[in-house]
Scaffold this motif. Structure first.
Motif, PDB file in Angstrom:
ATOM      1  N   LEU A  94      47.734  38.803  29.587  1.00 28.40           N
ATOM      2  CA  LEU A  94      47.712  37.427  29.431  1.00 28.40           C
ATOM      3  C   LEU A  94      47.486  37.131  27.938  1.00 28.40           C
ATOM      4  O   LEU A  94      48.064  36.004  27.534  1.00 28.40           O
ATOM      5  CB  LEU A  94      46.576  36.916  30.281  1.00 28.40           C
ATOM      6  CG  LEU A  94      46.126  35.448  30.131  1.00 28.40           C
ATOM      7  CD1 LEU A  94      47.264  34.420  30.490  1.00 28.40           C
ATOM      8  CD2 LEU A  94      44.842  34.776  30.832  1.00 28.40           C
ATOM      9  N   GLY A  95      46.819  37.975  27.300  1.00 26.93           N
ATOM     10  CA  GLY A  95      46.697  37.644  25.654  1.00 26.93           C
ATOM     11  C   GLY A  95      48.345  37.680  25.026  1.00 26.93           C
ATOM     12  O   GLY A  95      48.472  36.752  24.337  1.00 26.93           O
ATOM     13  N   LYS A  96      49.042  38.539  25.641  1.00 29.29           N
ATOM     14  CA  LYS A  96      50.357  38.550  24.819  1.00 29.29           C
ATOM     15  C   LYS A  96      50.990  37.199  25.386  1.00 29.29           C
ATOM     16  O   LYS A  96      51.600  36.605  24.587  1.00 29.29           O
ATOM     17  CB  LYS A  96      51.152  39.507  25.465  1.00 29.29           C
ATOM     18  CG  LYS A  96      50.964  40.749  24.764  1.00 29.29           C
ATOM     19  CD  LYS A  96      51.987  42.029  24.809  1.00 29.29           C
ATOM     20  CE  LYS A  96      51.714  42.990  24.056  1.00 29.29           C
ATOM     21  NZ  LYS A  96      52.869  44.093  24.113  1.00 29.29           N
ATOM     22  N   VAL A  97      51.066  36.730  26.396  1.00 30.29           N
ATOM     23  CA  VAL A  97      51.733  35.445  27.031  1.00 30.29           C
ATOM     24  C   VAL A  97      51.164  34.385  26.188  1.00 30.29           C
ATOM     25  O   VAL A  97      52.085  33.423  25.458  1.00 30.29           O
ATOM     26  CB  VAL A  97      51.511  35.461  28.572  1.00 30.29           C
ATOM     27  CG1 VAL A  97      52.070  33.858  28.775  1.00 30.29           C
ATOM     28  CG2 VAL A  97      52.256  36.445  29.122  1.00 30.29           C
ATOM     29  N   LEU A  98      49.784  34.293  25.874  1.00 25.55           N
ATOM     30  CA  LEU A  98      49.378  33.012  25.397  1.00 25.55           C
ATOM     31  C   LEU A  98      49.713  33.292  23.878  1.00 25.55           C
ATOM     32  O   LEU A  98      50.074  32.118  23.147  1.00 25.55           O
ATOM     33  CB  LEU A  98      47.600  33.395  25.295  1.00 25.55           C
ATOM     34  CG  LEU A  98      47.076  32.837  26.718  1.00 25.55           C
ATOM     35  CD1 LEU A  98      45.662  33.306  26.593  1.00 25.55           C
ATOM     36  CD2 LEU A  98      47.393  31.421  27.119  1.00 25.55           C
ATOM     37  N   GLY A  99      49.818  34.440  23.305  1.00 17.06           N
ATOM     38  CA  GLY A  99      50.125  34.597  21.937  1.00 17.06           C
ATOM     39  C   GLY A  99      51.634  33.984  21.594  1.00 17.06           C
ATOM     40  O   GLY A  99      52.249  33.417  20.498  1.00 17.06           O
TER      41      GLY A  99
END
Length: 142
Positions: A94-99
C-alpha cells in the motif's frame, strides 16, 4: 505520554508496513485518516500518511507524531479506498501505491504554487497615455 489515540502510518520511502504512532493531544482533532504527517524513525524525520486511527495498539511504547504537514487531507477517503483496492489487486505494498498517487511536489515537500494577479486601477485610455509619457521620458532602453 498518556494518549488514547494511535495512528497507523505508512512511510513514503523505505518501509512499506504500517507503523503505530501516538497522536499528541494537541493534534487529536486535526490528524485524520489520509493526513500527511512527519514522524521520527531511528532518529531521522520521515514523511508518512495516516491510514488508520485506533484507540489501542499492540506496541508497548510508541513515539508521537511530530507534526501535521498540511492542514487538509492529502488523501480523501475515496482515494484511500482506491489505493487499498489497487494494492490488493496488483499485489503490491500500500505504501508504494500511495507514493505513486502523491504528486511529486507533495512528496518533495514543496510549497503550493502561488498565482499573482494584477488589476488595473485606472481607465485603460489613461493607462495607455501614462505609458506613452513614460516611454518618452525614459527614452529607448536595451
Amino acid at each position: 505520554m498518556d494518549t488514547d489515540s494511535y495512528a497507523s502510518i505508512l512511510l513514503d520511502k523505505g518501509y512499506f508496513e504500517p507503523l503505530d504512532y501516538s497522536i499528541p493531544s494537541s493534534m487529536l482533532t486535526s490528524v485524520q485518516i489520509g493526513s500527511r504527517v512527519e514522524v521520527e524513525v531511528r532518529k531521522s524525520k520521515r514523511k508518512a500518511t495516516v491510514i488508520d486511527i485506533k484507540k489501542t495498539t499492540l506496541c508497548t511504547t510508541t513515539k508521537p507524531i511530530l507534526q501535521l504537514l498540511h492542514p487538509t487531507n492529502s488523501f480523501p477517503a475515496d482515494l484511500l479506498e482506491l489505493a487499498k483496492w489497487m494494492a490488493l489487486y496488483y499485489a503490491t505494498p500500500l505504501g508504494k501505491v500511495l507514493g505513486m498517487m502523491l504528486p511529486p511536489s507533495v512528496r518533495k515537500g514543496m510549497k503550493a504554487k502561488e498565482n499573482l494577479y494584477v488589476k488595473l486601477l485606472i481607465p485603460i485610455k489613461q493607462a495607455i497615455t501614462l505609458c506613452q509619457k513614460e516611454r518618452l521620458i525614459l527614452g529607448k532602453q536595451a
